[in-house]
Design a protein around this motif. Structure first.
Motif, PDB file in Angstrom:
ATOM      1  N   VAL A  15      -0.599   4.232   4.249  1.00 27.58           N
ATOM      2  CA  VAL A  15      -1.798   5.060   4.290  1.00 27.58           C
ATOM      3  C   VAL A  15      -2.948   4.358   3.581  1.00 27.58           C
ATOM      4  O   VAL A  15      -4.086   4.354   4.058  1.00 27.58           O
ATOM      5  CB  VAL A  15      -1.521   6.442   3.658  1.00 27.58           C
ATOM      6  CG1 VAL A  15      -2.791   7.275   3.621  1.00 27.58           C
ATOM      7  CG2 VAL A  15      -0.438   7.168   4.443  1.00 27.58           C
ATOM      8  N   TYR A  16      -2.656   3.739   2.429  1.00 25.39           N
ATOM      9  CA  TYR A  16      -3.718   3.030   1.710  1.00 25.39           C
ATOM     10  C   TYR A  16      -4.221   1.846   2.538  1.00 25.39           C
ATOM     11  O   TYR A  16      -5.419   1.545   2.542  1.00 25.39           O
ATOM     12  CB  TYR A  16      -3.226   2.540   0.351  1.00 25.39           C
ATOM     13  CG  TYR A  16      -4.352   2.010  -0.515  1.00 25.39           C
ATOM     14  CD1 TYR A  16      -5.134   2.873  -1.277  1.00 25.39           C
ATOM     15  CD2 TYR A  16      -4.659   0.649  -0.553  1.00 25.39           C
ATOM     16  CE1 TYR A  16      -6.180   2.411  -2.057  1.00 25.39           C
ATOM     17  CE2 TYR A  16      -5.703   0.177  -1.333  1.00 25.39           C
ATOM     18  CZ  TYR A  16      -6.452   1.055  -2.083  1.00 25.39           C
ATOM     19  OH  TYR A  16      -7.498   0.577  -2.841  1.00 25.39           O
ATOM     20  N   ALA A  17      -3.316   1.182   3.256  1.00 23.81           N
ATOM     21  CA  ALA A  17      -3.727   0.055   4.088  1.00 23.81           C
ATOM     22  C   ALA A  17      -4.744   0.489   5.135  1.00 23.81           C
ATOM     23  O   ALA A  17      -5.676  -0.256   5.471  1.00 23.81           O
ATOM     24  CB  ALA A  17      -2.502  -0.563   4.764  1.00 23.81           C
ATOM     25  N   GLN A  18      -4.604   1.712   5.653  1.00 22.11           N
ATOM     26  CA  GLN A  18      -5.543   2.212   6.647  1.00 22.11           C
ATOM     27  C   GLN A  18      -6.923   2.444   6.043  1.00 22.11           C
ATOM     28  O   GLN A  18      -7.938   2.341   6.732  1.00 22.11           O
ATOM     29  CB  GLN A  18      -5.002   3.511   7.252  1.00 22.11           C
ATOM     30  CG  GLN A  18      -3.737   3.314   8.092  1.00 22.11           C
ATOM     31  CD  GLN A  18      -3.151   4.634   8.566  1.00 22.11           C
ATOM     32  OE1 GLN A  18      -3.495   5.708   8.066  1.00 22.11           O
ATOM     33  NE2 GLN A  18      -2.245   4.565   9.532  1.00 22.11           N
ATOM     34  N   SER A  19      -6.969   2.750   4.751  1.00 20.25           N
ATOM     35  CA  SER A  19      -8.242   2.998   4.081  1.00 20.25           C
ATOM     36  C   SER A  19      -8.841   1.740   3.484  1.00 20.25           C
ATOM     37  O   SER A  19     -10.012   1.741   3.082  1.00 20.25           O
ATOM     38  CB  SER A  19      -8.046   4.026   2.949  1.00 20.25           C
ATOM     39  OG  SER A  19      -7.519   5.242   3.430  1.00 20.25           O
ATOM     40  N   ALA A  20      -8.057   0.664   3.406  1.00 21.85           N
ATOM     41  CA  ALA A  20      -8.458  -0.527   2.657  1.00 21.85           C
ATOM     42  C   ALA A  20      -9.744  -1.153   3.180  1.00 21.85           C
ATOM     43  O   ALA A  20     -10.562  -1.651   2.392  1.00 21.85           O
ATOM     44  CB  ALA A  20      -7.334  -1.563   2.663  1.00 21.85           C
ATOM     45  N   VAL A  21      -9.949  -1.145   4.487  1.00 20.13           N
ATOM     46  CA  VAL A  21     -11.145  -1.775   5.052  1.00 20.13           C
ATOM     47  C   VAL A  21     -12.403  -1.038   4.591  1.00 20.13           C
ATOM     48  O   VAL A  21     -13.363  -1.655   4.104  1.00 20.13           O
ATOM     49  CB  VAL A  21     -11.072  -1.822   6.590  1.00 20.13           C
ATOM     50  CG1 VAL A  21     -12.423  -2.243   7.177  1.00 20.13           C
ATOM     51  CG2 VAL A  21      -9.998  -2.805   7.044  1.00 20.13           C
TER      52      VAL A  21
END
Length: 346
Positions: A15-21
């Motif tokens: 989930v954090y990876a999806q927000s990272a950008v």
């Protein structure tokens, strides 16, 4: 004007990876305004060779610029676009120690390491000394330090780290971890204090104080960091740390779902505002003028406006404009996390 592509560090949390950008774009903008003279623009994204990049434009980056950007929380590699090719840009990070200082601990409720670094970065960049990121030994206080993720990130940067936490199990777990890690890594260190703190013949807390250096040469030169962790209620932070003694206060508040927080008056509560109202005045007192306070919390249980009002009522100036408004992101179905940064007037 040159164009650059920042490759995002892979995140173990999906989930954090999806927000990272989106978070990286906001963090880049904060870096740009705080320490790069606003020279970064044209923020976007691009997929190259199947990998996703955050792209931006800048009128050339010198070695210092690259050293600053090397500390972005999600930075993996930086490239300059040269026609159809990509030229790597050397990133020099502040990191003093092996990264297992940050990653080796695994436990339920641990905050994502990349987010911890992001929270520390944006708080530092909101202080009066943002331009001294590469040179200043900041003193960082986490008044809700748990098992020390923020403390370890501060140590990694070469800063002094201080922490307060009420949970004795977390305190003992962190003390066991850090003392074992220092020994196993053969880090030059010395434990200054470890055990109960007594006032008027009563135990008022437990404390671990240690000094460490990345090498024997650094230690001989006096390049020594201080770690100071206290097992006590966060509302008693002022009993252990002097007024105006820390540069940054960085806290990840309980989310009010699986986590609870305690205040001296109310006991266990799932409302982070109750904790903030009780503790923020104390945290603001130990913060020196020009310093910054950064806190993250679950917006599903406390509105941003209400949290900002609490910080403003302590005399802090809330940085409540873009790009600080772009740090909100989803953690899971019950948690939408945001960050508030406020500065103590000079």
């Amino acid at each position: 004007m040159s164009r650059y592509g920042l490759l995002i560090l892979p995140a173990t949390n999906r989930v954090y990876a999806q927000s990272a950008v989106d978070l990286t774009r906001a963090e880049l903008e904060i870096f740009s305004r705080s320490v790069l003279g606003g020279r970064i623009g044209g923020l976007g994204t691009a997929t190259v060779g199947g990998a996703r990049y955050v792209t931006f434009e800048a009128d050339g980056l010198d070695a210092r610029d690259a050293a600053l950007l090397g500390n972005l929380s999600a930075a993996y590699a930086l490239f300059e676009f040269a026609g159809e090719l990509m030229r790597p840009v050397d990133l020099r990070r502040l990191d003093r120690y092996d990264d297992d200082l940050i990653t080796i601990q695994k436990y339920v409720g641990k905050t994502n390491e990349q987010f911890t670094k992001l929270l520390l970065n944006v708080t530092l960049l909101g202080s009066a000394w943002a331009g001294e990121l590469l040179e200043r030994r900041f003193r960082v206080l986490d008044p809700l330090c748990g098992r020390g993720t923020t403390l370890n990130q501060a140590l990694m940067y070469g800063f002094d780290a201080a922490g307060v936490d009420r949970d004795q199990k977390d305190f003992e777990a962190y003390r066991a971890f850090i003392t074992t890690w220092l020994k196993q890594k053969r880090i030059k260190h010395r434990v200054l204090e470890s055990g109960p703190v007594r006032r008027e013949r009563k135990v008022v807390g437990r404390r671990l104080r240690a000094e460490l250096a990345p090498s024997k040469d650094a230690h001989k030169a006096g390049d020594v960091q201080l770690l100071d962790v206290v097992n006590a209620d966060t509302t008693r932070t002022g009993d252990f740390f002097r007024p105006g003694s820390v540069d940054l206060v960085v806290a990840d508040a309980p989310y009010g779902v699986q986590h609870g927080s305690r205040t001296a008056d109310a006991g266990l509560t799932r409302d982070p505002l109750a904790l903030l109202e009780a503790a923020a005045p104390v945290w603001a007192t130990v913060l020196r003028p020009g310093g910054a306070l950064g806190i993250s919390w679950n917006t599903n249980v406390a509105r941003r406006e209400d949290a900002a009002t609490v910080l403003a009522d302590t005399g802090l100036t809330v940085l409540d404009a873009e790009p600080y408004l772009a740090l909100r992101h989803r953690v899971d179905q019950a948690i939408v996390r945001d960050i508030l940064v406020a500065r103590k007037p000079d």
